[in-house]
Design a protein around this motif. Sequence first.
Motif, PDB file in Angstrom:
ATOM      1  N   ASN A 118     -13.137   3.375  -0.994  1.00  0.00           N
ATOM      2  CA  ASN A 118     -13.912   4.116   0.004  1.00  0.00           C
ATOM      3  C   ASN A 118     -13.135   5.262   0.626  1.00  0.00           C
ATOM      4  O   ASN A 118     -13.481   5.731   1.702  1.00  0.00           O
ATOM      5  CB  ASN A 118     -14.454   3.190   1.097  1.00  0.00           C
ATOM      6  N   LEU A 119     -12.084   5.725  -0.024  1.00  0.00           N
ATOM      7  CA  LEU A 119     -11.286   6.854   0.457  1.00  0.00           C
ATOM      8  C   LEU A 119     -11.433   8.024  -0.508  1.00  0.00           C
ATOM      9  O   LEU A 119     -11.383   7.841  -1.729  1.00  0.00           O
ATOM     10  CB  LEU A 119      -9.809   6.482   0.551  1.00  0.00           C
ATOM     11  N   PHE A 120     -11.567   9.222   0.074  1.00  0.00           N
ATOM     12  CA  PHE A 120     -11.796  10.413  -0.735  1.00  0.00           C
ATOM     13  C   PHE A 120     -11.036  11.583  -0.141  1.00  0.00           C
ATOM     14  O   PHE A 120     -10.961  11.722   1.083  1.00  0.00           O
ATOM     15  CB  PHE A 120     -13.293  10.733  -0.791  1.00  0.00           C
ATOM     16  N   VAL A 121     -10.479  12.419  -1.006  1.00  0.00           N
ATOM     17  CA  VAL A 121      -9.790  13.621  -0.560  1.00  0.00           C
ATOM     18  C   VAL A 121     -10.659  14.812  -0.939  1.00  0.00           C
ATOM     19  O   VAL A 121     -11.147  14.911  -2.065  1.00  0.00           O
ATOM     20  CB  VAL A 121      -8.391  13.737  -1.205  1.00  0.00           C
ATOM     21  N   PHE A 122     -10.843  15.696   0.035  1.00  0.00           N
ATOM     22  CA  PHE A 122     -11.587  16.931  -0.173  1.00  0.00           C
ATOM     23  C   PHE A 122     -10.640  18.089   0.107  1.00  0.00           C
ATOM     24  O   PHE A 122      -9.935  18.087   1.108  1.00  0.00           O
ATOM     25  CB  PHE A 122     -12.779  17.030   0.794  1.00  0.00           C
ATOM     26  N   GLN A 123     -10.626  19.075  -0.789  1.00  0.00           N
ATOM     27  CA  GLN A 123      -9.835  20.277  -0.540  1.00  0.00           C
ATOM     28  C   GLN A 123     -10.784  21.459  -0.486  1.00  0.00           C
ATOM     29  O   GLN A 123     -11.479  21.771  -1.446  1.00  0.00           O
ATOM     30  CB  GLN A 123      -8.774  20.498  -1.610  1.00  0.00           C
ATOM     31  N   MET A 124     -10.778  22.101   0.693  1.00  0.00           N
ATOM     32  CA  MET A 124     -11.612  23.274   0.883  1.00  0.00           C
ATOM     33  C   MET A 124     -10.852  24.512   0.414  1.00  0.00           C
ATOM     34  O   MET A 124      -9.642  24.472   0.212  1.00  0.00           O
ATOM     35  CB  MET A 124     -11.983  23.419   2.373  1.00  0.00           C
ATOM     36  N   HIS A 125     -11.579  25.622   0.270  1.00  0.00           N
ATOM     37  CA  HIS A 125     -10.979  26.848  -0.248  1.00  0.00           C
ATOM     38  C   HIS A 125     -10.687  27.884   0.828  1.00  0.00           C
ATOM     39  O   HIS A 125     -10.098  28.925   0.531  1.00  0.00           O
ATOM     40  CB  HIS A 125     -11.881  27.445  -1.331  1.00  0.00           C
ATOM     41  N   CYS A 126     -11.115  27.613   2.062  1.00  0.00           N
ATOM     42  CA  CYS A 126     -10.806  28.541   3.145  1.00  0.00           C
ATOM     43  C   CYS A 126     -10.774  27.781   4.473  1.00  0.00           C
ATOM     44  O   CYS A 126     -11.315  26.674   4.585  1.00  0.00           O
ATOM     45  CB  CYS A 126     -11.793  29.703   3.199  1.00  0.00           C
ATOM     46  N   LEU A 127     -10.150  28.380   5.456  1.00  0.00           N
ATOM     47  CA  LEU A 127      -9.966  27.748   6.750  1.00  0.00           C
ATOM     48  C   LEU A 127     -11.303  27.452   7.438  1.00  0.00           C
ATOM     49  O   LEU A 127     -11.481  26.394   8.031  1.00  0.00           O
ATOM     50  CB  LEU A 127      -9.094  28.633   7.650  1.00  0.00           C
ATOM     51  N   GLY A 128     -12.252  28.370   7.338  1.00  0.00           N
ATOM     52  CA  GLY A 128     -13.558  28.168   7.972  1.00  0.00           C
ATOM     53  C   GLY A 128     -14.269  26.934   7.434  1.00  0.00           C
ATOM     54  O   GLY A 128     -14.848  26.158   8.199  1.00  0.00           O
TER      55      GLY A 128
END
Length: 175
Positions: A92-102
């Motif tokens: 139940n753990l997931f890592v999300f990487q966004m592409h910008c600070l906003g």
Amino acid sequence: MASSETGSSSGVATGKEPEINDLLQHLDLCDDEQDEVVIGAEAAKEFQLAARWLAIAKVHTTRNFSADALFGKMKAIWNLSRDPICREAGENLFVFQMHCLGDWKKVVHQGPWTFRGWAVLIEDYDGKEDPEEISFGGLYVWAQIHGIPELYRKNSVVDDLARRIGKTKESETCC
């Protein structure tokens, strides 16, 4: 609990399987072998730069669900400028990487988020800690308290009432 859709093996044993399983059991690094792993300063800077705008999420449920369904639903809910990179990091753990600070700020700070009615707890993640060791601080929710007599509609009283619900981030009075 998240489950991935993967193909199943045929269950037919071949002569090489015990050999491969024996080899796989010996892949653990010993303490003296770990001392020999050195990451240079430049490489460490590159790794840290590549790991920016990470968030770790925990879906608060004991039921099974598809990780792909979670990723698809959260992408649709968040409606970010670019789809985040998503991966499973444990039960139940997931890592999300966004592409910008906003986009990162929206995901980490503009919750609360839910998936199929289950709370999705999200925290900032540096990429260094073991995902299983991350402590999730809770879920902020918006609550409205009705029926407060006019005489007691003061910030101090409303704040005290709100603290009876749980830890408060902020409170305000209306009218």
